[in-house]
Design a protein around this motif. Structure first.
Motif, PDB file in Angstrom:
ATOM      1  N   ASP A 160      46.871  22.150 -68.906  1.00 56.07           N
ATOM      2  CA  ASP A 160      46.404  22.077 -67.530  1.00 56.07           C
ATOM      3  C   ASP A 160      47.102  23.180 -66.744  1.00 56.07           C
ATOM      4  O   ASP A 160      48.179  22.990 -66.182  1.00 56.07           O
ATOM      5  N   ALA A 176      47.937  22.601 -62.960  1.00 58.73           N
ATOM      6  CA  ALA A 176      49.101  21.736 -62.704  1.00 58.73           C
ATOM      7  C   ALA A 176      50.373  22.288 -63.338  1.00 58.73           C
ATOM      8  O   ALA A 176      51.459  21.768 -63.086  1.00 58.73           O
ATOM      9  N   LYS A 199      51.055  22.158 -66.562  1.00 59.26           N
ATOM     10  CA  LYS A 199      51.507  21.174 -67.554  1.00 59.26           C
ATOM     11  C   LYS A 199      50.826  21.357 -68.903  1.00 59.26           C
ATOM     12  O   LYS A 199      49.728  21.887 -69.003  1.00 59.26           O
ATOM     13  N   ARG A 217      56.034  19.648 -67.911  1.00 56.78           N
ATOM     14  CA  ARG A 217      55.890  20.809 -67.033  1.00 56.78           C
ATOM     15  C   ARG A 217      56.362  22.030 -67.821  1.00 56.78           C
ATOM     16  O   ARG A 217      57.394  21.989 -68.478  1.00 56.78           O
ATOM     17  N   THR A 241      61.999  15.088 -63.929  1.00 60.85           N
ATOM     18  CA  THR A 241      60.759  15.678 -64.431  1.00 60.85           C
ATOM     19  C   THR A 241      60.992  16.222 -65.832  1.00 60.85           C
ATOM     20  O   THR A 241      61.956  16.940 -66.071  1.00 60.85           O
TER      21      THR A 241
END
Length: 112
Positions: free
Chosen positions: A50, A53, A55, A76, A102
């Motif tokens: 993605d 995003a 990611k 991420r 994260t």
């Protein structure tokens, strides 16, 4: 009830008092100066990318440095360029990290 309050107060205050007592000791500094444990690479397969995003979803084996079992999850990317060089289905070796809650990946290498 007063004894419960006293026990709770002592239990909450004890760690702070202990930390102050050890602040000047050599042992306390050794803990603070200890180098972070180096993360060993993990292996996985790219399931989804993605770019918007930032990611990448990876089906991975156990992540020893994060004490996580094998699973599929999104990470991420440490750099946008990482996403440009990968495609779904790539077998990769990577280092997973957790920064401020994260999960991310760095040092991504294609192994197929």
């Amino acid at each position: 009830m007063k004894s419960l309050l006293l026990v709770t107060t002592i239990a909450l205050a004890a760690p702070a008092a202990f930390a102050q007592m050890n602040h000047g000791s050599h042992a306390g500094h050794a803990m603070a100066d200890a180098p972070a444990k180096s993360a060993s690479p993990s292996e996985g397969t790219v399931r989804k990318i993605d770019k918007a995003a930032g990611k990448i979803t990876i089906a991975h084996g156990p992540l020893e440095n994060l004490s996580m079992p094998a699973m599929t999850m999104a990470f991420r990317a440490s750099e946008a360029a990482v996403l440009d060089k990968l495609k779904v289905g790539d077998k990769i070796r990577f280092v997973a990290e957790r920064v401020d809650g994260t999960f991310g990946v760095k040092q991504v290498e294609i192994v197929n």
